[in-house]
Write an enzyme that holds these catalytic residues in place. Structure first.
Site, short mmCIF file in Angstrom:
data_model
loop_
_atom_site.label_atom_id
_atom_site.label_comp_id
_atom_site.label_asym_id
_atom_site.label_seq_id
_atom_site.Cartn_x
_atom_site.Cartn_y
_atom_site.Cartn_z
N ASP A 350 0.84 -1.19 0.00
CA ASP A 350 0.00 0.00 0.00
C ASP A 350 0.88 1.25 0.00
O ASP A 350 1.87 1.34 0.74
CB ASP A 350 -0.89 -0.02 1.25
CG ASP A 350 -1.77 1.20 1.37
OD1 ASP A 350 -2.63 1.39 0.48
OD2 ASP A 350 -1.60 1.96 2.34
N GLU A 386 1.66 -0.49 -5.00
CA GLU A 386 0.71 0.57 -5.31
C GLU A 386 1.59 1.81 -5.49
O GLU A 386 2.07 2.38 -4.51
CB GLU A 386 -0.30 0.78 -4.19
CG GLU A 386 -1.32 1.86 -4.54
CD GLU A 386 -2.25 2.18 -3.38
OE1 GLU A 386 -3.45 2.46 -3.64
OE2 GLU A 386 -1.80 2.19 -2.22
#
Length: 678
Positions: A350, A386
């Protein structure tokens, strides 16, 4: 505390080389890193975590690691820490021994956060330079000593090749919470993931890899709880080792291992979405639960001008200081633990750009990325970035090195815009079909570097993309101000649910065409769980706080046989070997040629024609020929290249999988994708 004598450390057996609580057969070694502490107390609790039984000073310290070995302490022992040191916020130090702290290396947790002002290191209502002396232990989860032994029965990582990988992004709870064929007691848990019903479903779709939203223990933020909401997605990490307790039907970490073992036996990889960019403690006004009280100045990035304040590149209040060697060790230890002890097959990072932030900003060769690339354990598992954060220069799609793959939001946006019939989208569509070489064809990266998706947990579901023009986030309690407005969606004639059969048919047809674009593109396809049955969040594009029927997948939905169409598309992709490891070029094999509906190669004037919405991609390698025809415009007639072709995929048909000979030309209806073989 009871009057019985507390246990005593064996000063000859303590170890500083392994952090956390490690059971060694006859006792447990405890070790905690805090470079700026002056004293560390180990607190032992009863099995419920409700009664503190003993406080013991860790007797040794080396290199900032406080440690000690306690004979007789066995698995099941509940514990926490109190850390002493200066309370000097202006210097970045926030030590407060009144606050019980969770071991960052705890493998299992007992209890949960019960929000109370005592969880803050300062006095609520005063500024953060005040000192709160109340004991936070009654409101804190605690760590549990565990026995790592488990019979893996020769289980090993599956290592599916990236060209054969099909990812399915899912939420542990939401995937099975409403599934009628999953045993009731297992719904919403790890056991539910490995149920016969879910494994059969994933097999039908052709999924090779299950990517799970965060499973690390996380906090339900206080402001959400007080509004009657919850942190559903889990991007608010409390522990990087312990699984989130509500996902464990049994309450024990063995359940995670059993689930991974069973999924592996079914040929399905497990990839975890991990959040190492920040924690649930927020900014300097947040609670003191773990890192802040252990050593705020080491674990977090602080403002260089005023260390009293956090340095936030994540939009969540704090940023983990991964550039610090002991914080980097924490992250690496966590990753290796989940691979070696829990047997997971990879990770999706993330806000990965935060992990590459160093003194000069984002560094693709930063210490974190280089540490992973050289690590003999981690360099061989699936690694997905990401590739952005909210800080300056944080958007880095295409900016990572092998072996990382990256979420490609440009694929999502360009494919949505094309099928929405925005003008001038053919050049962008061709880029995405070819694996986005402008972004990824550099530094010896393979054509599987792009993880392509149409929808993900954050944003509209695929059904909502064709059902809503605007977001509808009122249930989040922020007057529909949260969530982004760049949805590139089209309701096709009605906002939300409709009984109009023509609109319903148009939506299903567009979904099938979009899924065909996804599965017939170079790169790695990722499917959002529920899209295969038309899951809707009623237009909510930021359902992070909706732990309810808005987010849970309703398996009673028919979905117009989207599931069957998707399965046929994945099967065609896998059987033909359409996905290639090398980028498609116009000169060598594998080769891509772009064709106009007239059958000739596309000229520059064709690419510049903003109203042209139809083209073909001819892919050639070895003796194989695949022709992908795409039409988002009006009905068209497409002249085929010479040869005997067989039509294999037709998204406009009731049954999209077919096998019939065609030649000369073929009618290509509006909003249709066809795939042919020669």
């Amino acid at each position: 505390m009871p009057n019985s004598a507390p246990p005593a450390f064996d000063l000859t057996a303590g170890r500083s080389d392994t952090l956390g609580a490690e059971f060694l057969g006859e006792g447990t070694n405890f070790a905690l890193f805090s470079d700026n502490a002056t004293r560390v107390e180990l607190c032992l609790f009863d099995e419920t975590g409700g009664q503190e039984l003993a406080r013991l000073d860790l007797p040794e310290m080396e290199g900032g690691i406080w440690f000690g070995y306690l004979p007789g302490i066995r698995p099941g022992q509940v514990y926490g820490y109190r850390v002493h040191g200066p309370y000097a916020p202006e210097q970045g130090h926030r030590f407060n021994p009144s606050k019980l702290l969770l071991d960052p290396y705890a493998r299992e947790l007992r209890g949960q956060i019960h929000w109370d002002d005592a969880l803050h290191g300062y006095v609520i209502g005063q500024d953060d330079q005040s000192l709160d002396g109340r004991d936070s232990a009654p409101f804190m989860p605690k760590g549990v000593v565990v026995d790592a032994a488990f019979d893996w029965d020769s289980d090993r990582a599956l290592r599916h090749h990236w060209t054969q990988t099909v990812i399915y992004e899912a939420h542990v709870k939401g995937l099975t919470r409403l599934h009628p064929d999953v045993p009731a007691q297992d719904r919403g848990t790890f056991r539910g993931l490995a149920s016969d019903a879910m494994i059969d479903h994933l097999h039908r779709l052709g999924v090779t890899t299950l990517e799970l939203l965060p499973v690390h223990a996380f906090a339900n933020d206080r402001y959400l709880v007080e509004k009657g909401l919850a942190n559903y997605w889990g991007y608010s990490t409390l522990s990087f080792f312990a699984p989130h307790a509500p996902y464990l039907q049994s309450g024990r970490i063995r359940e995670v291992k059993q689930t991974v073992r069973r999924l592996h036996a079914a040929g399905i990889e497990v990839v975890l979405d991990v959040v190492f960019n920040h924690t649930c403690e927020g900014n300097e006004l947040g609670p003191t639960l773990s890192f802040r009280g252990i050593d705020n100045a080491s674990y977090y990035l602080l403002s260089p001008e005023d260390p009293r304040h956090s340095f936030d590149t994540t939009g969540t209040g704090n940023t983990l200081n991964v550039a610090h060697p002991m914080v980097l060790r924490l992250v690496m230890d966590s990753l290796r633990y989940w691979v070696q002890a829990m047997h997971v097959d990879g990770f999706r990072f993330d806000l990965a750009s935060t992990l590459g932030r160093e003194a000069q900003g984002f560094e693709r060769d930063g210490s974190f990325f280089n540490a992973i690339r050289q690590d003999p354990v981690l360099s061989g598992v699936k690694l997905i970035a990401e590739p952005w954060d909210v800080g300056e220069g944080g958007y880095q799609v295409g900016g990572y090195r092998w072996p990382f793959r990256e979420w490609n939001d440009q694929f999502r946006d360009d494919v949505r815009a094309f099928w929405r019939r925005d003008p001038g989208q053919l050049p962008a569509l061709a880029e995405r079909l070819a694996g986005s070489p402008v972004q990824f064809d550099h530094s010896h990266r393979p054509a599987s570097s792009s993880v392509n998706f149409l929808a993900a947990h954050d944003g509209f579901t695929l059904m909502d993309t064709v059902s809503f023009n605007e977001k509808h986030n009122q249930a989040n309690g922020e007057q529909n101000r949260d969530g982004h407005d760049h949805n590139l969606s089209d309701n096709l004639g009605a906002e939300g649910a409709t009984d109009d059969p023509a609109i319903q048919a148009a939506r299903l047809r567009r979904i099938r065409a979009m899924l065909a674009t996804l599965t017939l593109s170079q790169g790695v396809p990722m499917i959002l769980a529920g899209d295969e049955i038309g899951h809707t969040q009623q237009g909510n594009n930021n359902a992070y706080c909706q732990d309810n029927e808005i987010s849970w997948i309703d398996w009673a939905r028919g979905g117009g046989d989207i599931q069957g169409a998707l399965a046929a598309l994945v099967r065609f992709r896998q059987e033909t070997g359409l996905a290639q490891a090398r980028f498609l070029t116009a000169e060598a094999k594998p080769r891509a040629t772009w064709l106009h509906p007239e059958g000739r190669e596309m000229a520059q004037a064709d690419w510049d024609d903003a109203e042209l919405r139809c083209l073909a991609m001819l892919v050639e390698w070895d003796q194989s020929r695949i022709l992908v025809l795409i039409n988002a415009g009006e009905d068209a007639q497409f002249a085929l290249p010479q040869g005997e072709w067989r039509l294999c995929i037709d998204t406009s048909a009731d049954e999209i999988s077919c096998n019939r000979p065609v030649g000369g030309s073929i009618a290509l209806p509006w909003q249709t994708v066809m795939a042919l073989r020669r």
